[in-house]
Design an enzyme around this catalytic site. Structure first.
Site, PDB file in Angstrom:
ATOM      1  N   GLY A  15       0.816  -1.216   0.000  1.00  0.00           N
ATOM      2  CA  GLY A  15       0.000   0.000   0.000  1.00  0.00           C
ATOM      3  C   GLY A  15       0.845   1.259   0.000  1.00  0.00           C
ATOM      4  O   GLY A  15       2.009   1.259   0.367  1.00  0.00           O
ATOM      5  N   ARG A  19      -2.111   8.603   3.765  1.00  0.00           N
ATOM      6  CA  ARG A  19      -2.366   9.520   4.881  1.00  0.00           C
ATOM      7  C   ARG A  19      -1.111   9.933   5.652  1.00  0.00           C
ATOM      8  O   ARG A  19      -1.150  10.822   6.483  1.00  0.00           O
ATOM      9  CB  ARG A  19      -3.392   8.895   5.844  1.00  0.00           C
ATOM     10  N   LYS A  26       5.417   4.223   3.588  1.00  0.00           N
ATOM     11  CA  LYS A  26       4.981   4.227   4.985  1.00  0.00           C
ATOM     12  C   LYS A  26       5.802   3.274   5.853  1.00  0.00           C
ATOM     13  O   LYS A  26       6.246   3.649   6.943  1.00  0.00           O
ATOM     14  CB  LYS A  26       3.491   3.855   5.068  1.00  0.00           C
ATOM     15  N   ASN A 386      48.662  14.654  29.918  1.00  0.00           N
ATOM     16  CA  ASN A 386      47.741  15.696  30.347  1.00  0.00           C
ATOM     17  C   ASN A 386      47.655  16.770  29.262  1.00  0.00           C
ATOM     18  O   ASN A 386      48.667  17.351  28.888  1.00  0.00           O
ATOM     19  CB  ASN A 386      48.246  16.305  31.664  1.00  0.00           C
TER      20      ASN A 386
HETATM   21  C1  UD1 Z   1      -7.926  -4.971   6.777  1.00  0.00           C
HETATM   22  C2  UD1 Z   1      -8.952  -6.103   6.901  1.00  0.00           C
HETATM   23  C3  UD1 Z   1      -9.920  -5.778   8.031  1.00  0.00           C
HETATM   24  C4  UD1 Z   1      -9.166  -5.544   9.307  1.00  0.00           C
HETATM   25  C5  UD1 Z   1      -8.115  -4.465   9.126  1.00  0.00           C
HETATM   26  C6  UD1 Z   1      -7.269  -4.339  10.374  1.00  0.00           C
HETATM   27  C7  UD1 Z   1      -9.191  -6.908   4.626  1.00  0.00           C
HETATM   28  C8  UD1 Z   1     -10.092  -6.982   3.445  1.00  0.00           C
HETATM   29  N1  UD1 Z   1      -9.657  -6.246   5.655  1.00  0.00           N
HETATM   30  O1  UD1 Z   1      -8.656  -3.834   6.370  1.00  0.00           O
HETATM   31  O2  UD1 Z   1     -10.845  -6.842   8.200  1.00  0.00           O
HETATM   32  O3  UD1 Z   1     -10.082  -5.170  10.343  1.00  0.00           O
HETATM   33  O4  UD1 Z   1      -7.256  -4.794   8.023  1.00  0.00           O
HETATM   34  O5  UD1 Z   1      -6.298  -3.346  10.203  1.00  0.00           O
HETATM   35  O6  UD1 Z   1      -8.131  -7.485   4.621  1.00  0.00           O
HETATM   36  N2  UD1 Z   1      -2.219  -4.211   1.247  1.00  0.00           N
HETATM   37  C9  UD1 Z   1      -1.458  -4.638   0.199  1.00  0.00           C
HETATM   38  N3  UD1 Z   1      -2.034  -4.746  -1.025  1.00  0.00           N
HETATM   39  C10 UD1 Z   1      -3.334  -4.444  -1.235  1.00  0.00           C
HETATM   40  C11 UD1 Z   1      -4.111  -3.996  -0.155  1.00  0.00           C
HETATM   41  C12 UD1 Z   1      -3.523  -3.905   1.085  1.00  0.00           C
HETATM   42  O7  UD1 Z   1      -0.269  -4.933   0.349  1.00  0.00           O
HETATM   43  O8  UD1 Z   1      -3.786  -4.565  -2.378  1.00  0.00           O
HETATM   44  C13 UD1 Z   1      -1.595  -4.090   2.555  1.00  0.00           C
HETATM   45  C14 UD1 Z   1      -1.596  -2.678   3.031  1.00  0.00           C
HETATM   46  O9  UD1 Z   1      -0.382  -2.027   2.662  1.00  0.00           O
HETATM   47  C15 UD1 Z   1      -1.705  -2.841   4.517  1.00  0.00           C
HETATM   48  C16 UD1 Z   1      -2.464  -4.145   4.694  1.00  0.00           C
HETATM   49  O10 UD1 Z   1      -2.353  -4.829   3.473  1.00  0.00           O
HETATM   50  O11 UD1 Z   1      -0.449  -2.993   5.127  1.00  0.00           O
HETATM   51  C17 UD1 Z   1      -3.927  -3.934   5.076  1.00  0.00           C
HETATM   52  O12 UD1 Z   1      -4.584  -3.295   4.011  1.00  0.00           O
HETATM   53  P1  UD1 Z   1      -5.674  -2.172   4.244  1.00  0.00           P
HETATM   54  O13 UD1 Z   1      -6.134  -1.674   2.934  1.00  0.00           O
HETATM   55  O14 UD1 Z   1      -5.171  -1.180   5.212  1.00  0.00           O
HETATM   56  O15 UD1 Z   1      -6.835  -3.027   4.877  1.00  0.00           O
HETATM   57  P2  UD1 Z   1      -7.977  -2.477   5.795  1.00  0.00           P
HETATM   58  O16 UD1 Z   1      -8.982  -1.800   4.957  1.00  0.00           O
HETATM   59  O17 UD1 Z   1      -7.387  -1.718   6.917  1.00  0.00           O
END
Ligand code: UD1
Ligand code: CA
Length: 477
Positions: A15, A19, A26, A386
């Site tokens: 990701g 933010r 990040k 010294n």
């Molecule tokens: C995810 C969970 C959610 C949980 C939450 C906790 C899913 C669908 N949902 O949601 O149930 O409560 O985490 O924090 O998994 N990432 C990738 N590739 C992608 C998408 C995400 O590498 O295509 C990575 C992001 O960089 C991040 C992590 O996966 O480190 C979580 O992704 P994020 O989009 O933040 O998931 P949430 O919507 O927070």
């Protein structure tokens, strides 16, 4: 701490981290001096992971370079997810990298932005998966405030699915148990089930969380309730500061339990990679320890000292506001206040280094003293020598650096310039105010001072002459 089976760990970190409002990925932002993803990898290794694959996308070159620099080239493998189409898609992108692994392998899936997850928890997750008939376990948590997390939907006590917050009904959003986002699954299930995911949901993504419904068909995934603090991820710089504080608190508490006194643990900043600190060492308020610094026993590091990649031996007393970088300080050193040791400073035992003394590539041997106002660069100072106030090694001629050698027992008078390369022999004296440009033989006296003349009555005559010129001396200020 290790689990019974060594897990294979996948770390989702593709990701963008929008933010953070940052030009840097990040997961490369530091938490207690260590990049976020470094915490996750370290915990995975401590939990016994024998293979770690980071799933990278945005800035993957930089993240890979940071991982290689920290853990060794290729130790953390990389799978690319060019386009971020959801957590399920992220794990799909890692499957080719692990296609030779057997189906019964336990795969732990973590995220790169949650650095507080403990190694013990990863081991617990692995063990729970090993014992789960459904071959799946995950961490659940009850946040202390309303969070847009996936909700754990149970029927008759059995975990049947996870509903993502954007897809949840108002009733489902009231479920207190949420998905923390960490999983362990047998690879065979992962291979089979990932192929069945669809993006038919509110975010139009492949949700990894849909695997939980598949596990329900095999008897249900096992959920481990985990303290919210340990699972919390970082999305913006407010989270970064909150997690940094929690990480530092954890580091300081571990040190206090091992016998280190903190005058004020909330204002002492010990980075994650700092090594051992001995028993009965005392750390004052505002002390900052960075890099691979280590400190021996019974040392006293007083207010505001900053140590970077520096080894401090037993019984050193470092007075306030001293700073050392890539230095080694021997036993019983008396340092500061306001001493500045730059890289390559080596102080043997019982050295005194006082206020406004700066050293660089300088070796002060046992019992040597430089107590006030000096610059010692590219220098070796023999034992018990010294170095007087205001001594300067003139080590740089505008083109190259040169070495000054002060042999054991030598006495360097105040305000001496040592124009390098130059050697002051054993037990020699250099008179105050001397500019040393040639070697001083053993036990000799070197002085370059102009002979003093005293002109009797000169001052009175001078004042008189001035007063005649300017009129009577004014009394005003
Ligand atoms: C995810 C969970 C959610 C949980 C939450 C906790 C899913 C669908 N949902 O949601 O149930 O409560 O985490 O924090 O998994 N990432 C990738 N590739 C992608 C998408 C995400 O590498 O295509 C990575 C992001 O960089 C991040 C992590 O996966 O480190 C979580 O992704 P994020 O989009 O933040 O998931 P949430 O919507 O927070
Ligand atoms: Ca998230």
């Amino acid at each position: 701490m290790s689990s019974s089976e060594s897990p294979l760990v996948l770390i989702m970190a593709a990701g963008l981290g929008t933010r953070m409002k940052s030009d840097r990925a990040k997961v490369l932002h530091d938490v207690a001096g260590r990049p976020m993803i470094g915490w996750v990898v370290t915990a995975a290794r401590e939990a016994g992971a024998d293979r770690i694959v980071a799933i990278l996308g945005h800035q993957h070159e930089q993240v890979k370079a940071a991982l290689d620099a920290r853990f060794g080239a290729g130790v953390v493998e990389v799978a690319l997810q060019q386009e971020q189409k959801g957590t399920g898609h992220a794990v799909l992108c890692a499957l080719p990298s692990i296609d030779r692994e057997p189906d019964d392998r336990i795969v732990v899936i973590l995220t790169g932005d949650a650095p507080l997850l403990r190694a013990e928890r990863i081991a617990q997750l692995t063990d729970a998966c090993a014992q789960s008939p459904a071959g799946m376990a995950l961490l659940s948590t009850r946040p202390d405030r309303e969070m847009p997390y996936g909700r754990l939907v149970r029927e008759g006590g059995k975990l049947v699915r996870i509903v993502e917050y954007p897809d949840a009904t108002p009733d489902e959003r009231k479920i207190p148990d949420t998905n923390a986002g960490f999983y362990a699954v047998r690879l065979g299930h992962l291979r089979k089930d990932l192929g069945t995911l669809t993006a038919n949901n509110a975010k139009g993504e492949l949700y990894l969380t849909d695997l939980v419904a598949r596990a329900a068909e095999r008897g249900g995934a096992h959920a481990i309730d985990t303290p919210f603090d340990e699972t919390s991820g970082i999305n913006d710089r407010v989270d970064l500061a909150t997690v940094d504080r929690a990480a530092r608190r954890r580091i300081n508490e571990a040190l206090m339990r091992s016998g280190v006194t903190f005058a004020d643990p909330d204002h002492t900043y010990v980075d994650a990679d700092v090594g051992a600190i001995g028993r009965d060492t005392w750390l004052g308020p505002g002390v900052v320890l960075r890099g691979k610094t280590t400190i021996g026993e019974r040392a006293r590091i007083d207010v505001g000292c900053v140590l970077v990649d520096t080894q401090v031996a037993d019984d050193v007393y470092m007075k306030p506001y001293s700073m050392f970088t890539e230095s080694v300080i021997g036993p019983r050193g008396q340092i500061g206040p306001f001493s500045h040791g730059r890289p390559g400073t080596r102080l043997d035992e019982d050295v005194h280094m006082g206020n406004f003394v700066e050293t660089k590539k300088a070796h002060l041997m046992a019992g040597a003293k430089a107590n006030h106002l000096a610059y010692l660069g590219d220098a070796s100072v023999g034992s018990k020598a010294n170095v007087g106030a205001g001594t300067i090694t003139c080590n740089y001629d505008g083109f190259a650096k040169h070495t000054t050698v002060i042999e054991a027992g030598a006495f360097i008078g105040s305000d001496t310039q040592l124009v390098a390369p130059v050697t002051v022999g054993r037990d020699a004296y250099v008179a105050a105010g001397t500019t040393v440009t040639r070697d001083v033989p053993r036990s000799a006296l070197a002085l370059t001072r102009v002979k003093q003349v005293n002109v009797e009555g000169w001052a009175d005559r001078y004042r008189e002459a001035q007063q005649k010129r300017k009129g009577p001396k004014s009394t005003g200020g």
